[in-house]
Each structure stands twice: as structure tokens, then as C-alpha cells.
Design a protein around this motif. Structure first.
Motif, PDB file in Angstrom:
ATOM      1  N   PHE A 167       0.876  -1.249   0.095  1.00  0.00           N
ATOM      2  CA  PHE A 167      -0.047  -0.066  -0.039  1.00  0.00           C
ATOM      3  C   PHE A 167       0.886   1.240  -0.035  1.00  0.00           C
ATOM      4  O   PHE A 167       1.964   1.289   0.775  1.00  0.00           O
ATOM      5  CB  PHE A 167      -0.844  -0.124   1.106  1.00  0.00           C
ATOM      6  N   THR A 168       0.662   2.178  -0.863  1.00  0.00           N
ATOM      7  CA  THR A 168       1.235   3.473  -0.811  1.00  0.00           C
ATOM      8  C   THR A 168       0.216   4.456  -0.639  1.00  0.00           C
ATOM      9  O   THR A 168      -0.773   4.553  -1.245  1.00  0.00           O
ATOM     10  CB  THR A 168       2.233   3.659  -2.012  1.00  0.00           C
ATOM     11  N   ASP A 169       0.538   5.605  -0.110  1.00  0.00           N
ATOM     12  CA  ASP A 169      -0.308   6.824   0.060  1.00  0.00           C
ATOM     13  C   ASP A 169      -0.135   7.753  -1.097  1.00  0.00           C
ATOM     14  O   ASP A 169      -0.691   9.024  -1.258  1.00  0.00           O
ATOM     15  CB  ASP A 169      -0.370   7.441   1.412  1.00  0.00           C
ATOM     16  N   ASN A 170       0.850   7.574  -1.942  1.00  0.00           N
ATOM     17  CA  ASN A 170       1.261   8.475  -2.945  1.00  0.00           C
ATOM     18  C   ASN A 170       1.810   7.870  -4.188  1.00  0.00           C
ATOM     19  O   ASN A 170       2.798   7.728  -4.487  1.00  0.00           O
ATOM     20  CB  ASN A 170       2.488   9.481  -2.515  1.00  0.00           C
ATOM     21  N   ARG A 179      -1.631  13.592  -4.435  1.00  0.00           N
ATOM     22  CA  ARG A 179      -1.537  12.324  -3.655  1.00  0.00           C
ATOM     23  C   ARG A 179      -2.864  11.596  -3.787  1.00  0.00           C
ATOM     24  O   ARG A 179      -3.887  11.620  -3.747  1.00  0.00           O
ATOM     25  CB  ARG A 179      -1.283  12.615  -2.295  1.00  0.00           C
ATOM     26  N   LYS A 180      -2.341  10.142  -4.321  1.00  0.00           N
ATOM     27  CA  LYS A 180      -3.430   9.374  -4.688  1.00  0.00           C
ATOM     28  C   LYS A 180      -2.991   7.707  -4.066  1.00  0.00           C
ATOM     29  O   LYS A 180      -1.765   7.416  -4.402  1.00  0.00           O
ATOM     30  CB  LYS A 180      -3.772   8.954  -6.087  1.00  0.00           C
ATOM     31  N   ALA A 181      -3.940   7.484  -3.209  1.00  0.00           N
ATOM     32  CA  ALA A 181      -3.470   6.020  -2.448  1.00  0.00           C
ATOM     33  C   ALA A 181      -3.765   4.968  -3.378  1.00  0.00           C
ATOM     34  O   ALA A 181      -4.604   5.083  -4.153  1.00  0.00           O
ATOM     35  CB  ALA A 181      -4.079   5.817  -1.056  1.00  0.00           C
ATOM     36  N   ASP A 182      -3.191   3.800  -3.335  1.00  0.00           N
ATOM     37  CA  ASP A 182      -3.292   2.726  -4.254  1.00  0.00           C
ATOM     38  C   ASP A 182      -2.425   1.523  -3.424  1.00  0.00           C
ATOM     39  O   ASP A 182      -1.476   1.550  -2.665  1.00  0.00           O
ATOM     40  CB  ASP A 182      -2.760   2.963  -5.597  1.00  0.00           C
ATOM     41  N   TYR A 186       8.645   5.281   5.278  1.00  0.00           N
ATOM     42  CA  TYR A 186       8.269   6.683   5.067  1.00  0.00           C
ATOM     43  C   TYR A 186       9.640   7.191   4.269  1.00  0.00           C
ATOM     44  O   TYR A 186      10.650   7.108   4.685  1.00  0.00           O
ATOM     45  CB  TYR A 186       8.136   7.439   6.348  1.00  0.00           C
ATOM     46  N   ASP A 243       5.935   9.930   0.812  1.00  0.00           N
ATOM     47  CA  ASP A 243       5.400   8.610   0.564  1.00  0.00           C
ATOM     48  C   ASP A 243       5.516   7.878   1.773  1.00  0.00           C
ATOM     49  O   ASP A 243       6.539   7.679   2.414  1.00  0.00           O
ATOM     50  CB  ASP A 243       6.114   8.180  -0.684  1.00  0.00           C
ATOM     51  N   ARG A 285       4.626   3.805   2.739  1.00  0.00           N
ATOM     52  CA  ARG A 285       4.294   2.402   2.281  1.00  0.00           C
ATOM     53  C   ARG A 285       4.321   1.330   3.240  1.00  0.00           C
ATOM     54  O   ARG A 285       5.098   1.395   4.212  1.00  0.00           O
ATOM     55  CB  ARG A 285       5.673   2.118   1.037  1.00  0.00           C
TER      56      ARG A 285
END
Length: 269
Positions: free
Chosen positions: A50-53, A61-64, A244, A258, A260
Motif C-alpha cells: 500500500f502507498t499513499d502517493n 496524492r493518490k493512495a493505491d 516513510y 510517501d 508504504r
């Protein structure tokens, strides 16, 4: 890796042509081989993360979640008692669940010579690298990386510290990708028992771009992580970690942060 966010932004110098994985740098590649005769091995990892960027954006910023397999085939051996070599082919990619513009892949062919001297490892490395947009969809650029490193392991009771310094120059058919890069990495492992370990790999990276639209650009990257590793066997382990990362640059649009989180399965055969 997550650097090839479409070929056009790369050409415009808006993204790093360097590979921004905090660990694009594979610390295990810098470990000394311990085989007395030439030996083949397959080494790799698989990690849903999981990443928040997802797009390394400063403002959007888009999480994916992304899936990242990383596999190397290696030939290790010794030329003398203290001089080892490694030839390898390495493939890795990142495939996102939603943000498909973040998909990217890298293929490498390389060689390394390592001299062991009083516990220190001095290495020279050459890598022929191919960066792709998408998962091996379109070739973005080709590079030739020339590297030199020094590393050592220090063990105190149940703690192992593995500092590494690495300097790289990248020659490339894409002017914006040509640059110097300096890495300072500290591998940390604290053994809790024969199966469980706390692990961390804080690192600092500095980039000086030398050509094209990126001429004069300077970036710096700081990354810190903490993880818990379970070793099923000497060649199979599972690590769950939180990382981080902060990137600074004299090009404002390249600054980002970012977070993760995810597990990683490491294997060697």
C-alpha cells in the motif's frame, strides 16, 4: 522504481529518471558471495504494498496498492581467495490496482567484482539497464550504470549493522536520465530468536543531473523503515514493514513524501 509515469513526463524532466524505489538499490546485491566454485542461483522477492502517493506527486496524492515481483538470476564465483565476481540478470516491475499510470518495469544485465580486504568489501559494478513505461510495454530509455561501492558488516551480540556507500554515474540514450548518484545505506538486523528479527534499512540518496532539460537539477531522498522478519528457512523469509520517504529537489514539482506498508516474501534457490 515507480519512476516511469509515462514517457512524455520523463522527456520533460518532470520525473526522476533514476528509479525512486527506496530500494531500487538492492542491498543484497552488495553482499559478498560465499561460494568456492561458480554457482548459479535464483534470488527474488514478491511484495503487495500500500502507498499513499502512487504517482510520487507533490500536490495530487493518490493512495493505491501495487504488486512488485523482483527476480534475479546470478552466477557467483571467485577469481582469487579475496576477489569474487557476480554476473546477473534482474527483472522487476510494479503493477498498480487503480493508478495504471504508475505501472513501470526495469530489466538489467550486470556484472560485479568485489575485493575483500580485512572485512571490507570494495566493489565495481556495471549495469546495462532498460526502463519501460507500463509493465514491459514501451521502452522509455536505455542506460549504462557504472558504480563503485564500499561495505562492511559489524556484529555485536544479536545485532548486525551493514553500512554501504555507493557512487554511480549513469550514461543514457535519454539526456534527462544522465546523472551522478550517491547512496548511503545502513542495514540493521536485530535477532530476537532463530526465526524472528527486527530489520531496518535507513538510507540517504543524492542526485546531480548533468544533461538535457534536467541539467542543474539536484535531488535528495531520505527513507526510513522498520520491519519484522520471520525466517521459514535460510533461503525463505517474510518481512512486514512500514516505510516513510521524503524527496527534496531544486525543481519544486519533484518534491514529495510517501508512506508504504506491506509484506515482502524473499526467496533464494
Amino acid at each position: 522504481m515507480r519512476n516511469s509515469i509515462g514517457l512524455l513526463p520523463v522527456l520533460l524532466g518532470l520525473v526522476s529518471a533514476s528509479g525512486v524505489w527506496a530500494a531500487e538499490l538492492d542491498v543484497t546485491e552488495m553482499k559478498a558471495s560465499n561460494v568456492s566454485v561458480p554457482s548459479w542461483s535464483v534470488v527474488g522477492s514478491v511484495s503487495p504494498t500500500f502507498t499513499d502517493n502512487a504517482l510520487f506527486s507533490r500536490d495530487n496524492r493518490k493512495a493505491d496498492v501495487y504488486y512488485e515481483p523482483d527476480v534475479s538470476v546470478r552466477l557467483d564465483g571467485y577469481l582469487t581467495n579475496d576477489l569474487s565476481y557476480r554476473l546477473y540478470a534482474r527483472s522487476q516491475y510494479e503493477a498498480f490496482a487503480t493508478e495504471k499510470d504508475g505501472n513501470a518495469a526495469i530489466a538489467r544485465l550486470g556484472g560485479r567484482l568485489t575485493e575483500n580486504w580485512n572485512g571490507w568489501r570494495f566493489s565495481v559494478i556495471y549495469e546495462n539497464r532498460y526502463d519501460f513505461d507500463g509493465v514491459y510495454r514501451d521502452l522509455a530509455f536505455t542506460s549504462h550504470d557504472v558504480m563503485g561501492s564500499v561495505a562492511r558488516d559489524f556484529r555485536v551480540d544479536n545485532v548486525t549493522l551493514s553500512p554501504l556507500l555507493l557512487l554511480t554515474y549513469r550514461f543514457s540514450d535519454l539526456a534527462e536520465a544522465r546523472r551522478w548518484r550517491f547512496d548511503a545505506v545502513l542495514g540493521i538486523e536485530v535477532k530476537l530468536d532463530p526465526k524472528w528479527s527486527i530489520v531496518s534499512t535507513p538510507l540517504f540518496e543524492a542526485y546531480w543531473f548533468t544533461d538535457g532539460l534536467n541539467r542543474g537539477r539536484q535531488d535528495d531522498l531520505y527513507s526510513a523503515d522498520i520491519g519484522l522478519r520471520y525466517s521459514f528457512a535460510s533461503n525463505l523469509s517474510l518481512t512486514t514493514s512500514v516505510l516513510y520517504e521524503v524527496r527534496g529537489s531544486n525543481v519544486a514539482v519533484r518534491r514529495y513524501r510517501d508512506l508504504r506498508i506491506g509484506p515482502r516474501l524473499d526467496f533464494a534457490f
